[in-house]
Design an enzyme around this catalytic site. Structure first.
Site, short mmCIF file in Angstrom:
data_model
loop_
_atom_site.label_atom_id
_atom_site.label_comp_id
_atom_site.label_asym_id
_atom_site.label_seq_id
_atom_site.Cartn_x
_atom_site.Cartn_y
_atom_site.Cartn_z
N ARG A 1 -0.46 -24.72 10.75
CA ARG A 1 -1.31 -24.89 9.57
C ARG A 1 -0.51 -25.11 8.29
NH1 ARG A 1 -6.26 -23.55 11.94
NH2 ARG A 1 -7.79 -22.82 10.46
N ARG B 1 -11.70 -23.25 2.55
CA ARG B 1 -10.88 -23.67 3.70
C ARG B 1 -10.39 -25.10 3.50
NH1 ARG B 1 -14.52 -22.40 8.76
NH2 ARG B 1 -12.71 -22.98 9.97
#
Ligand code: AMP
Length: 216
Positions: free
Chosen positions: A88, A173
């Site tokens: 990520r 997000r």
């Protein structure tokens, strides 16, 4: 086959990963699923991450890398895999490069799949996404409905919306994704491992296109 699938939340990575894992007989490694399982079981890790997960923030690298390291260590070197939701950020990508050096072919990945989707489509999609808290199956109220409304088709448990699929959290997000995860896409593009596909459209067609791009 060794794959990574990247893209914004809600682009359809999970659905395509399930398909590819079955198609190629490789292991689906989802750091999100592993972390949710820790929360469900209320382990030390689970209790530590609950606030971060529910607000859509990233969990500390050492926790995620620890889980990935453990998973890879428990696999045969010949076993294929697809990472979904990992890496990520650049620190995780560099750590993964290092961990994979112990794998065959000096850790070369077959491909990194980048699934794209515009923000507004994502926000709309996430609003209809429901999950089974027991077995982790994912449905969508319009595009992938369960056989019986509100209940899991696999284990019959009542479906719920993930705390981090609420609109404000999805926007958070997406911000984190643009800032921290997009550089990871450049990392793999520079290594020549990236293939890009739109996550918009018919799910089966996207799967077929992926198989064509990946080969047998
Ligand atoms: P996902 O199911 O991949 O959308 O992940 C759900 C949540 O789990 C994310 O919003 C993060 O809070 C956490 N998470 C999953 N994978 C990672 C990762 N590789 N690094 C940090 N946090 C992660």
């Amino acid at each position: 086959m060794r794959l990574i699938i990247l893209g914004p939340p809600g682009a359809g990575k999970g659905t395509q990963t399930e398909f590819l894992a079955a198609r190629y007989g490789i292991r689906h490694i989802s750091t999100g699923d592993m972390l949710r399982e820790h929360m469900r079981l209320e382990t030390d890790i689970g209790n530590k991450i609950v606030g971060l997960m529910n607000s859509g923030s990233l969990v500390p690298d050492d926790i995620v890398i620890g889980l990935v390291d453990e998973t890879l260590a428990g696999m045969k070197p010949s076993e294929g895999f697809i990472f979904d939701g990992f890496p990520r950020n650049i620190a995780q990508a560099e750590k993964l490069d290092e961990l994979l050096l112990h794998q065959p072919n000096e850790g070369r990945l077959h491909k990194v799949i980048y699934v794209t989707a515009p923000d507004e489509v994502i926000i709309q999609r996430m609003a209809g996404r429901v999950c089974c808290p027991e077995c982790g199956a994912v449905y969508h109220t319009t595009s992938r409905p369960p056989e019986r409304e509100g209940f899991c088709s696999k284990c019959n448990s009542a479906l719920t919306q993930r705390e981090d699929d609420k609109e404000e959290t999805v926007r958070n997000r997406l911000r984190i994704y643009r800032e921290l995860t997009e550089p990871v896409i450049r990392h793999y593009a520079e290594k020549g491992e990236l293939i890009e596909i739109s996550g918009i459209g018919n799910i089966e067609l996207i799967s077929e296109t992926l198989v064509r791009m990946l080969g047998e």
